[in-house]
Motif scaffolding. Structure first.
Motif, mmCIF file in Angstrom:
data_model
loop_
_atom_site.group_PDB
_atom_site.id
_atom_site.type_symbol
_atom_site.label_atom_id
_atom_site.label_comp_id
_atom_site.label_asym_id
_atom_site.label_seq_id
_atom_site.Cartn_x
_atom_site.Cartn_y
_atom_site.Cartn_z
ATOM 1 N N GLY A 66 0.850 -1.177 0.000
ATOM 2 C CA GLY A 66 0.000 0.000 0.000
ATOM 3 C C GLY A 66 0.889 1.231 0.000
ATOM 4 N N GLY A 67 0.438 2.275 0.696
ATOM 5 C CA GLY A 67 1.257 3.478 0.748
ATOM 6 C C GLY A 67 0.538 4.596 1.466
ATOM 7 N N LEU A 68 1.176 5.759 1.481
ATOM 8 C CA LEU A 68 0.593 6.970 2.057
ATOM 9 C C LEU A 68 0.094 7.867 0.924
ATOM 10 N N CYS A 69 -0.447 9.026 1.266
ATOM 11 C CA CYS A 69 -1.104 9.877 0.269
ATOM 12 C C CYS A 69 -0.213 10.229 -0.901
ATOM 13 N N TYR A 70 1.084 10.463 -0.636
ATOM 14 C CA TYR A 70 1.996 10.895 -1.703
ATOM 15 C C TYR A 70 2.383 9.741 -2.629
#
Length: 258
Positions: A66-70
Motif C-alpha cells: 500500500g502506501g501513504l497519500c503521496y
C-alpha cells in the motif's frame, strides 16, 4: 495499454477492456479503496525510496504494497491520465482535531483535482479511512457514499482556498474538517512528492514515523492495525483487540496482504 494501466486494473479487479468514464469514477474509487491499503511500513521500517512514477508502480502494483497519500494519489493520478482525464495533483494541510488547528509541518497531503465538463472535483484515495469514494465538487454540494457525507467549502485559510469537510458514517454526528488545499498551486514536479515524503519520514511532528499504521475500507466498514491494537468497524459496530508483535504480523498478512 501501458503497463501501469494494465497493472492498476489487475490490482483493483477492473477488466482491461472496461472504459473508464466520469460516471464510473465512483466504482473506480470504491475498488481502489477495497484493494489498496493506506500504510506507513516503508517509513517506520526506514526503507523509503525516491518517489517517481516507476517507483510507485513497482511498490503498489508489482510488490502489491500500500502506501501513504503521496504514493496512493499519484498512482491514481497516473492512471487517470492514462485513461484520458484532465487531472492534476495538488497539496493540502491536514487538520489536527486533537489540538484544533492545522498541522504546521508543511503541505504534506497530496491529492487530486479533476476537471470534467467545466466543473472541478476533488478525488482522494490516500486519506486513510476518510475516503469520499466519489468525486467531490468544489461547489459546496454534499456527496454521499457508504463511507459518509463529504463537501468542499470555499474558505481562505493560511494554507489554501478550499476546505474538505466530512461526516463519516457511524462515527460523526457533526461536520468536521479533513484538510485545506490550494486549488491554484498544482504539483508540477515529482520533487514535491519527495519533499512530502522527507517531512513525513523525518519530521519530529510527523504522525506517521513513530509506529506502524495500516487502515483499509472493507465492504462493511473498515479495519485499522497498529503495533498495539486491531480495530474493526462492521456495520457500524466497533470491536478493538489489544495485540502483540506476533499477532501484528499475522493480522498484517491476513487483512492487508503485507
Amino acid at each position: 495499454m501501458s503497463e501501469l494501466n494494465a497493472l492498476f486494473r489487475k490490482r483493483i479487479g477492473m477488466p482491461e477492456n472496461e472504459t473508464i468514464t466520469f460516471d464510473t469514477l465512483d466504482r473506480l474509487l470504491d475498488l481502489t479503496a477495497l484493494a489498496i491499503p493506506f500504510e506507513n511500513l516503508c517509513v517506520t521500517d526506514e526503507r523509503t525510496s525516491v518517489i517517481s512514477r516507476q517507483s510507485i508502480m513497482e511498490k503498489i502494483l508489482i510488490r502489491n504494497e500500500g502506501g501513504l497519500c503521496y504514493e496512493l494519489n499519484p498512482m491514481l493520478y497516473f492512471f487517470l491520465l492514462e485513461n484520458g482525464f484532465d487531472a492534476h495533483l495538488i497539496r493540502g494541510v491536514v487538520y489536527r482535531h486533537d489540538v484544533g488547528e492545522y498541522y504546521t509541518i508543511g503541505r504534506t497531503h497530496a491529492t487530486i483535482l479533476l476537471t470534467h465538463e467545466g466543473q472541478t472535483y476533488l478525488l482522494d484515495t490516500g486519506f486513510g479511512s476518510n475516503l469520499p469514494l466519489k468525486p467531490v465538487p468544489l461547489t459546496g454540494e454534499t456527496v454521499s457514499s457508504r463511507n459518509g457525507e463529504f463537501r468542499i467549502k470555499k474558505e481562505q485559510t493560511e494554507y489554501g482556498d478550499y476546505v474538505l469537510e466530512m461526516k463519516l458514517r457511524h462515527k460523526d454526528t457533526d461536520w468536521r474538517i479533513g484538510y485545506t488545499f490550494d486549488s491554484q498551486k498544482l504539483v508540477t514536479d515529482e520533487t514535491e512528492l519527495n519533499e512530502i515524503q522527507t517531512i513525513i519520514a523525518d519530521h519530529e511532528q510527523s504522525p506517521f514515523n513513530k509506529s506502524p499504521l495500516l487502515t483499509q475500507l472493507t465492504e462493511r466498514g473498515n479495519v485499522t492495525l497498529t503495533n498495539s491494537s486491531f480495530t474493526q468497524w462492521v456495520d457500524g459496530v466497533m470491536t478493538k483487540e489489544t495485540i502483540d508483535e506476533e499477532r501484528f504480523k499475522k493480522l498484517a498478512k491476513q487483512h492487508f496482504g503485507l
